[in-house]
Design a protein around this motif. Structure first.
Motif, short mmCIF file in Angstrom:
data_model
loop_
_atom_site.label_atom_id
_atom_site.label_comp_id
_atom_site.label_asym_id
_atom_site.label_seq_id
_atom_site.Cartn_x
_atom_site.Cartn_y
_atom_site.Cartn_z
N SER A 35 58.70 12.44 43.53
CA SER A 35 59.56 12.07 44.65
C SER A 35 59.95 13.33 45.39
O SER A 35 60.35 14.32 44.78
CB SER A 35 60.83 11.38 44.16
OG SER A 35 60.50 10.19 43.49
N MET A 36 59.82 13.29 46.72
CA MET A 36 60.17 14.43 47.54
C MET A 36 61.26 14.01 48.52
O MET A 36 61.23 12.91 49.06
CB MET A 36 58.96 14.94 48.33
CG MET A 36 57.85 15.45 47.46
SD MET A 36 56.52 16.15 48.41
CE MET A 36 55.80 14.70 49.12
N ARG A 37 62.19 14.89 48.75
CA ARG A 37 63.26 14.63 49.70
C ARG A 37 63.17 15.67 50.81
O ARG A 37 63.22 16.87 50.55
CB ARG A 37 64.60 14.71 49.01
CG ARG A 37 65.70 14.35 49.93
CD ARG A 37 66.83 13.76 49.19
NE ARG A 37 67.83 13.42 50.18
CZ ARG A 37 69.07 13.28 49.95
NH1 ARG A 37 69.50 13.40 48.72
NH2 ARG A 37 69.90 12.99 50.91
N CYS A 38 63.06 15.19 52.01
CA CYS A 38 62.90 16.06 53.16
C CYS A 38 64.25 16.66 53.55
O CYS A 38 65.26 15.97 53.58
CB CYS A 38 62.32 15.26 54.32
SG CYS A 38 61.94 16.27 55.75
N PHE A 39 64.28 17.97 53.82
CA PHE A 39 65.51 18.59 54.28
C PHE A 39 65.39 19.13 55.69
O PHE A 39 66.40 19.42 56.33
CB PHE A 39 65.97 19.70 53.33
CG PHE A 39 65.07 20.88 53.27
CD1 PHE A 39 65.29 21.97 54.09
CD2 PHE A 39 64.01 20.92 52.39
CE1 PHE A 39 64.46 23.06 54.04
CE2 PHE A 39 63.17 22.01 52.33
CZ PHE A 39 63.40 23.09 53.15
N GLU A 40 64.14 19.25 56.23
CA GLU A 40 63.99 19.73 57.59
C GLU A 40 62.61 19.38 58.10
O GLU A 40 61.63 19.46 57.37
CB GLU A 40 64.18 21.25 57.62
CG GLU A 40 64.22 21.84 59.00
CD GLU A 40 64.54 23.30 58.96
OE1 GLU A 40 65.69 23.64 59.28
OE2 GLU A 40 63.67 24.09 58.58
N ILE A 41 62.54 18.98 59.38
CA ILE A 41 61.27 18.71 60.05
C ILE A 41 61.20 19.63 61.25
O ILE A 41 62.07 19.61 62.11
CB ILE A 41 61.15 17.25 60.48
CG1 ILE A 41 61.20 16.33 59.27
CG2 ILE A 41 59.86 17.03 61.27
CD1 ILE A 41 61.22 14.86 59.62
N ARG A 42 60.15 20.47 61.30
CA ARG A 42 59.96 21.42 62.40
C ARG A 42 58.68 21.09 63.15
O ARG A 42 57.71 20.63 62.55
CB ARG A 42 59.85 22.85 61.90
CG ARG A 42 61.11 23.42 61.39
CD ARG A 42 60.88 24.86 61.00
NE ARG A 42 62.11 25.45 60.54
CZ ARG A 42 62.73 26.40 61.21
NH1 ARG A 42 62.24 26.87 62.33
NH2 ARG A 42 63.86 26.89 60.75
N GLY A 43 58.70 21.35 64.44
CA GLY A 43 57.49 21.21 65.24
C GLY A 43 56.65 22.46 65.14
O GLY A 43 57.14 23.55 64.91
N ASN A 58 71.88 17.45 57.29
CA ASN A 58 73.17 18.12 57.36
C ASN A 58 74.08 17.64 56.24
O ASN A 58 73.77 16.68 55.54
CB ASN A 58 73.85 17.85 58.70
CG ASN A 58 73.09 18.47 59.85
OD1 ASN A 58 72.40 19.46 59.69
ND2 ASN A 58 73.19 17.87 61.01
N GLN A 59 75.21 18.29 56.11
CA GLN A 59 76.13 17.93 55.03
C GLN A 59 76.67 16.52 55.21
O GLN A 59 76.85 15.80 54.25
CB GLN A 59 77.28 18.93 55.01
CG GLN A 59 78.25 18.71 53.86
CD GLN A 59 79.33 19.76 53.82
OE1 GLN A 59 79.37 20.63 54.67
NE2 GLN A 59 80.18 19.68 52.85
N TYR A 60 76.91 16.10 56.44
CA TYR A 60 77.50 14.79 56.68
C TYR A 60 76.50 13.79 57.25
O TYR A 60 76.89 12.80 57.84
CB TYR A 60 78.69 14.93 57.63
CG TYR A 60 79.77 15.80 57.04
CD1 TYR A 60 80.53 15.34 55.97
CD2 TYR A 60 80.00 17.06 57.53
CE1 TYR A 60 81.51 16.14 55.42
CE2 TYR A 60 80.98 17.86 56.99
CZ TYR A 60 81.73 17.39 55.93
OH TYR A 60 82.69 18.18 55.39
N THR A 61 75.20 14.03 57.10
CA THR A 61 74.20 13.11 57.62
C THR A 61 74.21 11.80 56.84
O THR A 61 74.17 10.73 57.41
CB THR A 61 72.78 13.73 57.55
OG1 THR A 61 72.79 14.91 58.35
CG2 THR A 61 71.74 12.78 58.08
N ARG A 62 74.29 11.88 55.52
CA ARG A 62 74.22 10.69 54.67
C ARG A 62 75.62 10.16 54.40
O ARG A 62 76.14 10.27 53.29
CB ARG A 62 73.52 11.02 53.37
CG ARG A 62 72.08 11.46 53.50
CD ARG A 62 71.20 10.34 53.91
NE ARG A 62 71.25 9.32 52.88
CZ ARG A 62 70.37 8.40 52.71
NH1 ARG A 62 69.35 8.32 53.49
NH2 ARG A 62 70.51 7.50 51.77
#
Length: 70
Positions: A35-43, A58-62
């Motif tokens: 299982s992988m959890r994404c922390f950032e998506i860059r172009g 972010n800290q308050y995203t979820r």
């Protein structure tokens, strides 16, 4: 390989085809699960460190467990 997005985590499974009869095959799961959890998506590419950030955890995203952001 199977990649499945479940509640903002990427589930990785390894499958092989197993012949069970003359004209029948089944899908069998082999190997470890991951299982992988994404922390950032860059172009851009991996070599480009200055790519635009499209999404970041972010800290308050979820704030709610029922929201899916990806």
């Amino acid at each position: 390989m199977t990649f499945k997005n479940i509640e903002d985590t990427i589930e990785v499974r390894h499958h092989v085809f197993v012949k069970t009869g003359y004209q029948s095959v089944e899908l069998a799961e082999v190997g470890p699960r991951m299982s992988m959890r994404c922390f950032e998506i860059r172009g851009g590419t991996l070599e480009n460190k200055d790519g635009d950030v499209e999404w970041r955890l972010n800290q308050y995203t979820r704030t709610s467990k029922k929201k899916d952001y990806l």
